[in-house]
Design an enzyme around this catalytic site. Structure first.
Site, PDB file in Angstrom:
ATOM      1  N   GLN A 107       0.853  -1.194   0.000  1.00  0.00           N
ATOM      2  CA  GLN A 107       0.000   0.000   0.000  1.00  0.00           C
ATOM      3  C   GLN A 107       0.891   1.249   0.000  1.00  0.00           C
ATOM      4  O   GLN A 107       0.395   2.358  -0.137  1.00  0.00           O
ATOM      5  CB  GLN A 107      -0.902   0.022   1.240  1.00  0.00           C
ATOM      6  CG  GLN A 107      -1.862  -1.160   1.333  1.00  0.00           C
ATOM      7  CD  GLN A 107      -2.551  -1.181   2.671  1.00  0.00           C
ATOM      8  OE1 GLN A 107      -3.673  -0.679   2.813  1.00  0.00           O
ATOM      9  NE2 GLN A 107      -1.909  -1.736   3.673  1.00  0.00           N
ATOM     10  N   VAL A 109       3.703   4.092  -0.945  1.00  0.00           N
ATOM     11  CA  VAL A 109       4.050   4.822  -2.175  1.00  0.00           C
ATOM     12  C   VAL A 109       5.543   5.156  -2.197  1.00  0.00           C
ATOM     13  O   VAL A 109       6.037   5.753  -3.148  1.00  0.00           O
ATOM     14  CB  VAL A 109       3.199   6.112  -2.303  1.00  0.00           C
ATOM     15  CG1 VAL A 109       1.720   5.764  -2.464  1.00  0.00           C
ATOM     16  CG2 VAL A 109       3.397   7.058  -1.114  1.00  0.00           C
ATOM     17  N   HIS A 125      -1.476   2.019  -4.164  1.00  0.00           N
ATOM     18  CA  HIS A 125      -1.955   3.399  -3.963  1.00  0.00           C
ATOM     19  C   HIS A 125      -1.090   4.427  -4.670  1.00  0.00           C
ATOM     20  O   HIS A 125      -1.104   5.599  -4.333  1.00  0.00           O
ATOM     21  CB  HIS A 125      -2.022   3.706  -2.462  1.00  0.00           C
ATOM     22  CG  HIS A 125      -3.038   2.851  -1.765  1.00  0.00           C
ATOM     23  ND1 HIS A 125      -2.984   2.572  -0.420  1.00  0.00           N
ATOM     24  CD2 HIS A 125      -4.120   2.182  -2.233  1.00  0.00           C
ATOM     25  CE1 HIS A 125      -4.003   1.801  -0.089  1.00  0.00           C
ATOM     26  NE2 HIS A 125      -4.711   1.530  -1.168  1.00  0.00           N
ATOM     27  N   CYS A 156       0.357  18.717 -22.742  1.00  0.00           N
ATOM     28  CA  CYS A 156      -0.931  19.346 -23.101  1.00  0.00           C
ATOM     29  C   CYS A 156      -1.193  20.638 -22.344  1.00  0.00           C
ATOM     30  O   CYS A 156      -2.208  21.308 -22.552  1.00  0.00           O
ATOM     31  CB  CYS A 156      -2.080  18.361 -22.847  1.00  0.00           C
ATOM     32  SG  CYS A 156      -2.444  18.149 -21.090  1.00  0.00           S
ATOM     33  N   GLY A 191       2.775  -4.654   8.793  1.00  0.00           N
ATOM     34  CA  GLY A 191       2.737  -3.206   8.972  1.00  0.00           C
ATOM     35  C   GLY A 191       1.556  -2.484   8.375  1.00  0.00           C
ATOM     36  O   GLY A 191       1.708  -1.424   7.778  1.00  0.00           O
TER      37      GLY A 191
HETATM   38  N1  APR Z   1       6.971  -2.884  12.436  1.00  0.00           N
HETATM   39  C1  APR Z   1       5.801  -3.509  12.143  1.00  0.00           C
HETATM   40  N2  APR Z   1       4.597  -2.860  12.126  1.00  0.00           N
HETATM   41  C2  APR Z   1       4.619  -1.544  12.424  1.00  0.00           C
HETATM   42  C3  APR Z   1       5.792  -0.834  12.748  1.00  0.00           C
HETATM   43  C4  APR Z   1       7.001  -1.570  12.744  1.00  0.00           C
HETATM   44  N3  APR Z   1       8.180  -0.985  13.042  1.00  0.00           N
HETATM   45  N4  APR Z   1       5.449   0.457  13.019  1.00  0.00           N
HETATM   46  C5  APR Z   1       4.109   0.540  12.856  1.00  0.00           C
HETATM   47  N5  APR Z   1       3.611  -0.662  12.515  1.00  0.00           N
HETATM   48  C6  APR Z   1       2.218  -1.019  12.222  1.00  0.00           C
HETATM   49  C7  APR Z   1       1.227  -0.434  13.183  1.00  0.00           C
HETATM   50  O1  APR Z   1       0.993  -1.346  14.240  1.00  0.00           O
HETATM   51  C8  APR Z   1      -0.016  -0.247  12.305  1.00  0.00           C
HETATM   52  O2  APR Z   1      -0.829  -1.405  12.374  1.00  0.00           O
HETATM   53  O3  APR Z   1       1.916  -0.455  10.961  1.00  0.00           O
HETATM   54  C9  APR Z   1       0.533  -0.129  10.886  1.00  0.00           C
HETATM   55  C10 APR Z   1       0.400   1.256  10.288  1.00  0.00           C
HETATM   56  O4  APR Z   1      -0.966   1.487  10.053  1.00  0.00           O
HETATM   57  P1  APR Z   1      -1.389   2.780   9.201  1.00  0.00           P
HETATM   58  O5  APR Z   1      -0.645   3.958   9.701  1.00  0.00           O
HETATM   59  O6  APR Z   1      -2.891   2.798   9.180  1.00  0.00           O
HETATM   60  O7  APR Z   1      -0.830   2.507   7.728  1.00  0.00           O
HETATM   61  P2  APR Z   1      -1.461   1.603   6.600  1.00  0.00           P
HETATM   62  O8  APR Z   1      -2.212   0.444   7.184  1.00  0.00           O
HETATM   63  O9  APR Z   1      -0.376   1.283   5.660  1.00  0.00           O
HETATM   64  O10 APR Z   1      -2.509   2.589   5.880  1.00  0.00           O
HETATM   65  C11 APR Z   1      -3.181   2.064   4.746  1.00  0.00           C
HETATM   66  O11 APR Z   1      -4.232   4.219   4.428  1.00  0.00           O
HETATM   67  O12 APR Z   1      -3.902   6.471   4.541  1.00  0.00           O
HETATM   68  C12 APR Z   1      -4.023   5.410   3.687  1.00  0.00           C
HETATM   69  O13 APR Z   1      -3.178   5.232   1.511  1.00  0.00           O
HETATM   70  C13 APR Z   1      -2.795   5.245   2.852  1.00  0.00           C
HETATM   71  O14 APR Z   1      -1.748   3.207   2.124  1.00  0.00           O
HETATM   72  C14 APR Z   1      -2.268   3.887   3.254  1.00  0.00           C
HETATM   73  C15 APR Z   1      -3.491   3.185   3.792  1.00  0.00           C
END
Ligand code: APR
Length: 255
Positions: A107, A109, A125, A156, A191
């Protein structure tokens, strides 16, 4: 049958058996967190600092263009000196060792998987270093690296924008994801809070599923996973690697 022939057939069988095992990594912002790239919903995450509707929701380029462009310019320039962490490198090594088995969907970028020399990463994304023309018919798309984007399309003259999927916009790569996940043997989710993509659907058909997050997410029923590791990705990745290698080599029952 001579010993050598027997051995060769055995080896062939093992190769065919190994080749058939489809393994998919599905990652979110957490896999890049230890490389210094903010997640979205963790404490001090991006969505604490910015309002999603202002800079990441369909229409924001009409209502809030300057702040939106500035937000992505800042993240793009900041990406220049970000380095992959051991989780990216380990996944890259696994993919090099087992090119027929390892697939990567993200997910994210950022380009940390690419910097770790992963191949064919499916970015659901968008991709932060790319810009596209806002005019749908115009096919302008360019990887501008870690620069601030220009304003107008050189083909364009229309506006150009980051090649990022905003909330409420079409996400065509999701079709590729569902195709990749059909007949998956093992899926490893690292993550992601599961707030945008329902990870329960992703693991439905998998024979074995692993979840690695920092802590429990209310959007994820972790008891649906075969294995759950609440640990930093750079620590958990070693155990995940061992499970994958055993699985590919066919001794998955030993783990
Ligand atoms: N190791 C493993 N997991 C981790 C770490 C780490 N060092 N640090 C944070 N996390 C986990 C957190 O526990 C959490 O569950 O990563 C996750 C981050 O969650 P979000 O911030 O919601 O990110 P994500 O799930 O990728 O968001 C999905 O939402 O905003 C949109 O387009 C954006 O692609 C993104 C989508």
């Amino acid at each position: 049958m001579s010993y050598h022939k027997f051995n060769l057939i055995d080896l062939l069988k093992e190769r065919i058996n190994m080749r058939n095992k489809k393994i998919v990594f599905f990652t979110g912002a957490g896999v890049s967190a230890e490389s210094g790239i903010s997640t979205f919903r963790d404490k001090d995450g991006l969505w604490e600092e910015y309002d999603i509707k202002d800079i990441c929701t369909t229409g924001c380029l009409n209502t809030n263009r300057n702040e939106t462009i500035e937000f992505y310019n800042k993240r793009r320039v900041d990406l220049k000196d970000k380095r992959p962490n051991i989780a990216h490198h380990t996944i890259a090594k696994l993919q090099k060792q087992y090119p027929d088995n390892i697939n990567i969907i993200t997910q994210n970028v950022d380009d940390l998987f690419e910097k770790a020399e992963c191949q064919d990463v499916l970015h659901l994304h968008g991709f932060l270093t790319e810009v596209v023309c806002e005019e749908e018919e115009c096919l302008y798309k360019r990887d501008i690296g870690y620069e601030n984007q220009k304003v107008a399309c050189p083909l364009c003259g229309e506006y150009i924008r980051p090649n990022i999927v905003f909330f409420g916009e079409k996400a065509p790569k999701y079709w590729d994801m569902y195709e990749l996940l059909s007949e998956v043997d093992m899926i490893i989710i690292i993550g992601t809070s599961g707030n945008v993509i329902n990870v329960h659907h992703l693991i439905e058909d998998a024979k074995y599923s692993i979840l690695n997050n920092l802590e429990h997410s209310y959007a994820i029923k972790d008891d649906m996973f075969d294995k759950v590791i609440y640990e930093r990705a750079t620590v958990a990745i070693d155990e995940i690697k061992e499970i994958i290698i055993k699985y590919i080599k066919g001794s998955e029952n030993e783990n």
